[in-house]
Design an enzyme around this catalytic site. Structure first.
Site, PDB file in Angstrom:
ATOM      1  N   SER A   8      63.631   5.275  38.298  1.00 14.74           N
ATOM      2  CA  SER A   8      63.813   5.161  36.848  1.00 14.74           C
ATOM      3  C   SER A   8      65.055   4.329  36.542  1.00 14.74           C
ATOM      4  O   SER A   8      66.184   4.734  36.841  1.00 14.74           O
ATOM      5  CB  SER A   8      63.954   6.549  36.225  1.00 14.74           C
ATOM      6  OG  SER A   8      64.329   6.404  34.879  1.00 14.74           O
ATOM      7  N   HIS A  33      60.078   2.457  36.894  1.00 13.15           N
ATOM      8  CA  HIS A  33      59.822   3.366  35.770  1.00 13.15           C
ATOM      9  C   HIS A  33      60.784   2.995  34.637  1.00 13.15           C
ATOM     10  O   HIS A  33      62.007   2.960  34.830  1.00 13.15           O
ATOM     11  CB  HIS A  33      60.032   4.808  36.217  1.00 13.15           C
ATOM     12  CG  HIS A  33      59.687   5.826  35.173  1.00 13.15           C
ATOM     13  ND1 HIS A  33      58.382   6.224  34.917  1.00 13.15           N
ATOM     14  CD2 HIS A  33      60.464   6.527  34.307  1.00 13.15           C
ATOM     15  CE1 HIS A  33      58.385   7.133  33.953  1.00 13.15           C
ATOM     16  NE2 HIS A  33      59.634   7.339  33.560  1.00 13.15           N
ATOM     17  N   ASP A  35      62.037   3.770  30.859  1.00 14.86           N
ATOM     18  CA  ASP A  35      62.086   4.803  29.817  1.00 14.86           C
ATOM     19  C   ASP A  35      62.528   4.213  28.489  1.00 14.86           C
ATOM     20  O   ASP A  35      63.686   3.813  28.339  1.00 14.86           O
ATOM     21  CB  ASP A  35      63.082   5.897  30.223  1.00 14.86           C
ATOM     22  CG  ASP A  35      62.581   6.734  31.380  1.00 14.86           C
ATOM     23  OD1 ASP A  35      61.487   7.320  31.249  1.00 14.86           O
ATOM     24  OD2 ASP A  35      63.271   6.802  32.414  1.00 14.86           O
ATOM     25  N   MET A  37      63.155   4.987  24.547  1.00 13.02           N
ATOM     26  CA  MET A  37      63.395   6.127  23.640  1.00 13.02           C
ATOM     27  C   MET A  37      63.750   5.617  22.249  1.00 13.02           C
ATOM     28  O   MET A  37      64.327   4.537  22.118  1.00 13.02           O
ATOM     29  CB  MET A  37      64.561   6.966  24.149  1.00 13.02           C
ATOM     30  CG  MET A  37      64.405   7.446  25.570  1.00 13.02           C
ATOM     31  SD  MET A  37      65.882   8.357  26.083  1.00 13.02           S
ATOM     32  CE  MET A  37      65.528   8.588  27.815  1.00 13.02           C
ATOM     33  N   HIS A  66      57.284   4.406  30.119  1.00  8.87           N
ATOM     34  CA  HIS A  66      57.207   5.752  29.545  1.00  8.87           C
ATOM     35  C   HIS A  66      57.765   5.683  28.127  1.00  8.87           C
ATOM     36  O   HIS A  66      58.980   5.572  27.934  1.00  8.87           O
ATOM     37  CB  HIS A  66      58.046   6.679  30.440  1.00  8.87           C
ATOM     38  CG  HIS A  66      58.119   8.098  29.984  1.00  8.87           C
ATOM     39  ND1 HIS A  66      59.020   8.994  30.536  1.00  8.87           N
ATOM     40  CD2 HIS A  66      57.422   8.788  29.051  1.00  8.87           C
ATOM     41  CE1 HIS A  66      58.864  10.168  29.958  1.00  8.87           C
ATOM     42  NE2 HIS A  66      57.911  10.070  29.044  1.00  8.87           N
ATOM     43  N   MET A  68      58.868   7.197  24.947  1.00 10.01           N
ATOM     44  CA  MET A  68      59.295   8.450  24.308  1.00 10.01           C
ATOM     45  C   MET A  68      59.621   8.127  22.850  1.00 10.01           C
ATOM     46  O   MET A  68      60.774   8.150  22.429  1.00 10.01           O
ATOM     47  CB  MET A  68      60.508   9.027  25.044  1.00 10.01           C
ATOM     48  CG  MET A  68      60.126   9.671  26.363  1.00 10.01           C
ATOM     49  SD  MET A  68      61.536   9.927  27.458  1.00 10.01           S
ATOM     50  CE  MET A  68      61.566   8.340  28.273  1.00 10.01           C
ATOM     51  N   MET A 137      56.251  16.120  32.559  1.00 13.35           N
ATOM     52  CA  MET A 137      57.711  16.140  32.432  1.00 13.35           C
ATOM     53  C   MET A 137      58.232  17.421  33.065  1.00 13.35           C
ATOM     54  O   MET A 137      57.835  18.521  32.679  1.00 13.35           O
ATOM     55  CB  MET A 137      58.133  16.081  30.960  1.00 13.35           C
ATOM     56  CG  MET A 137      57.858  14.757  30.261  1.00 13.35           C
ATOM     57  SD  MET A 137      58.504  13.307  31.119  1.00 13.35           S
ATOM     58  CE  MET A 137      60.256  13.681  31.242  1.00 13.35           C
ATOM     59  N   ASP A 175      58.159  13.616  36.473  1.00 10.63           N
ATOM     60  CA  ASP A 175      59.314  12.908  35.931  1.00 10.63           C
ATOM     61  C   ASP A 175      60.404  13.890  35.499  1.00 10.63           C
ATOM     62  O   ASP A 175      60.211  14.654  34.555  1.00 10.63           O
ATOM     63  CB  ASP A 175      58.852  12.068  34.727  1.00 10.63           C
ATOM     64  CG  ASP A 175      59.939  11.153  34.210  1.00 10.63           C
ATOM     65  OD1 ASP A 175      61.014  11.076  34.832  1.00 10.63           O
ATOM     66  OD2 ASP A 175      59.691  10.502  33.171  1.00 10.63           O
TER      67      ASP A 175
HETATM   68  C1  DX5 Z   1      63.869  11.497  31.073  1.00  8.23           C
HETATM   69  C2  DX5 Z   1      63.209  10.293  31.633  1.00  8.23           C
HETATM   70  C3  DX5 Z   1      63.245  10.226  33.097  1.00  8.23           C
HETATM   71  C4  DX5 Z   1      64.621  10.172  33.690  1.00  8.23           C
HETATM   72  C5  DX5 Z   1      64.573  10.875  35.007  1.00  8.23           C
HETATM   73  O1  DX5 Z   1      63.602  11.583  29.733  1.00  8.23           O
HETATM   74  O2  DX5 Z   1      61.847  10.248  31.247  1.00  8.23           O
HETATM   75  O3  DX5 Z   1      62.434   9.167  33.604  1.00  8.23           O
HETATM   76  O4  DX5 Z   1      65.110   8.855  33.867  1.00  8.23           O
HETATM   77  O5  DX5 Z   1      65.857  10.976  35.496  1.00  8.23           O
HETATM   78  P1  DX5 Z   1      66.252  11.974  36.664  1.00  8.23           P
HETATM   79  O6  DX5 Z   1      65.436  11.586  37.842  1.00  8.23           O
HETATM   80  O7  DX5 Z   1      67.712  11.730  36.828  1.00  8.23           O
HETATM   81  O8  DX5 Z   1      65.926  13.365  36.177  1.00  8.23           O
HETATM   82 ZN    ZN Z   2      60.480   8.786  32.252  1.00 10.52          ZN
END
Ligand code: DX5
Ligand code: ZN
Length: 223
Positions: A8, A33, A35, A37, A66, A68, A137, A175
């Site tokens: 990620s 990956h 993320d 947000m 991903h 969010m 999640m 994740d």
């Molecule tokens: C959290 C993200 C994850 C995050 C995971 O909202 O969706 O992808 O980066 O990070 P770790 O592996 O540090 O929990």
């Molecule tokens: Zn994620």
């Protein structure tokens, strides 16, 4: 199929993102990956599509995005045009999930659905055949570096049994809080894709951390 590792980028050092992308390119990782947000669906803002486009320019592996964000339909096209191979939306953020999944497929991307820790896998029953990937999640989304929620193992089992005979190619991605300590158990429970943020990028040797996750010994159940 051997399991996949998706580091990620959220946990990368943004002041040297290019180096971290190269590290992932040259590692045994399978995907990036990404993320995204919006500060509304989750209480944090990460980075947006301009940064993702910069990552895509140098990434030599598929981008697993991903989202969010609320009402993700507004951003599916820009997400695809920014380099996404897989687009995952949150069940909790989509009023018309079936339509959203069709829109993702129409763009030529693989379609994923993410479930928050409180959302039961049974809610996916009627879209299971339309999904390439389910992202379970294992922390509340929004931040890296959180503690893994143990209940996730049972959800993997439930989802795998539910998908049997309906969608045997379904990828189950985990994740949040994933690392060397729980990787084998997750794979044994039926996970296919491990997302790893801090366990990779905070490691002394991130390439080796990826290698360890990729080569973890387990006896995954065959369905
Ligand atoms: C959290 C993200 C994850 C995050 C995971 O909202 O969706 O992808 O980066 O990070 P770790 O592996 O540090 O929990
Ligand atoms: Zn994620």
């Amino acid at each position: 199929m051997k399991h996949l590792i998706a580091p990620s980028v959220l946990a990368a050092d943004f002041t040297k993102l290019y180096d971290d992308i190269k590290m992932v390119n040259n590692s045994e990782a399978d995907w990036f990956h990404i993320d995204i947000m919006d500060g509304v669906f989750v209480p944090n803002i990460s980075f947006g599509f301009p940064v993702m486009q910069a990552i895509a320019k140098h990434a030599e592996k598929p981008l697993d995005v991903h989202l969010m964000i609320v009402d993700p339909d507004r951003y599916l096209k820009v997400c695809k045009d920014s380099g996404a191979a897989i687009i995952t939306v949150h069940y909790e953020a989509c009023t018309h999930l079936h339509r959203t999944l069709a829109a993702i497929k129409e763009l030529g991307c693989q379609a994923g659905v993410a479930l928050n820790p409180h959302t039961p896998v049974s809610l996916l029953q009627d879209v299971l055949q339309d999904i390439d990937l389910v992202c379970l999640m294992s922390v509340n989304p929004g931040f890296g570096g959180q503690k893994f929620i143990e209940r996730t193992y049972a959800k993997i089992n439930d989802l795998r049994s539910m998908a049997a005979g309906i969608n045997d190619a379904l990828l189950i991605e985990i994740d949040g809080g994933v690392g060397e300590k729980n990787a084998a158990l997750l794979l044994e429970a039926g996970a296919d894709v491990l997302v790893a943020g801090s366990s990779v990028f905070s490691a002394e040797n991130p390439t080796e951390a990826i290698q360890i996750l990729k080569n973890v010994e387990h006896s995954a159940k065959q369905i």
